[in-house]
Scaffold this motif. Structure first.
Motif, mmCIF file in Angstrom:
data_model
loop_
_atom_site.group_PDB
_atom_site.id
_atom_site.type_symbol
_atom_site.label_atom_id
_atom_site.label_comp_id
_atom_site.label_asym_id
_atom_site.label_seq_id
_atom_site.Cartn_x
_atom_site.Cartn_y
_atom_site.Cartn_z
ATOM 1 N N ARG A 198 -46.418 27.549 -43.490
ATOM 2 C CA ARG A 198 -47.389 27.021 -44.450
ATOM 3 C C ARG A 198 -47.422 25.506 -44.429
ATOM 4 N N GLN A 199 -46.260 24.881 -44.307
ATOM 5 C CA GLN A 199 -46.228 23.412 -44.230
ATOM 6 C C GLN A 199 -46.966 22.914 -42.995
ATOM 7 N N ALA A 200 -46.819 23.622 -41.894
ATOM 8 C CA ALA A 200 -47.532 23.236 -40.671
ATOM 9 C C ALA A 200 -49.033 23.386 -40.862
ATOM 10 N N ASP A 201 -49.459 24.453 -41.535
ATOM 11 C CA ASP A 201 -50.887 24.645 -41.799
ATOM 12 C C ASP A 201 -51.441 23.536 -42.692
ATOM 13 N N VAL A 202 -50.697 23.181 -43.725
ATOM 14 C CA VAL A 202 -51.131 22.113 -44.630
ATOM 15 C C VAL A 202 -51.203 20.781 -43.885
ATOM 16 N N ALA A 203 -50.228 20.514 -43.032
ATOM 17 C CA ALA A 203 -50.233 19.264 -42.258
ATOM 18 C C ALA A 203 -51.458 19.206 -41.348
ATOM 19 N N ALA A 204 -51.854 20.337 -40.780
ATOM 20 C CA ALA A 204 -53.034 20.363 -39.914
ATOM 21 C C ALA A 204 -54.301 20.071 -40.712
ATOM 22 N N ARG A 228 -54.446 18.368 -43.639
ATOM 23 C CA ARG A 228 -54.391 16.976 -44.091
ATOM 24 C C ARG A 228 -54.711 15.998 -42.975
ATOM 25 N N ALA A 229 -54.416 16.351 -41.738
ATOM 26 C CA ALA A 229 -54.717 15.466 -40.611
ATOM 27 C C ALA A 229 -56.226 15.314 -40.420
ATOM 28 N N ARG A 230 -57.002 16.288 -40.888
ATOM 29 C CA ARG A 230 -58.461 16.238 -40.729
ATOM 30 C C ARG A 230 -59.143 15.521 -41.883
#
Length: 85
Positions: free
Chosen positions: A25-31, A33-35
């Motif tokens: 989930r943290q990886a999904d959120v980071a992806a 937020r990067a956009r």
């Protein structure tokens, strides 16, 4: 007769699956937020005490100005004013 589990024993839980889910989930959120580009985002000005509190924590995402506050107040005044019959 002996008690199979002592009363002071702490049960051990395997949290591996939970930690893996959190990492995913943290990886999904980071992806996501990067956009998102927050450059130039404006909001109505906060009071000085709240601004100082946020600055201490490094949470300065918006450009705060009173013009944005005036525009927001005009918008909401129009939006929530009942039309005349």
């Amino acid at each position: 007769m002996t008690d199979p589990t002592p009363t002071d024993a702490v049960p051990l839980l395997d949290l591996t699956a939970l930690r893996q889910a959190w990492a995913a989930r943290q990886a999904d959120v980071a992806a996501v937020r990067a956009r998102i580009n927050l450059t130039g985002l404006r909001r109505p000005a906060r009071d000085a005490e709240e601004q100082a509190w946020l600055c201490e924590r490094g949470e300065v995402l918006f450009i705060e100005d009173e013009a944005a506050g005036e525009a927001a107040r005009r918008y909401y005044a129009r939006k929530y004013t009942r039309p005349r019959d």
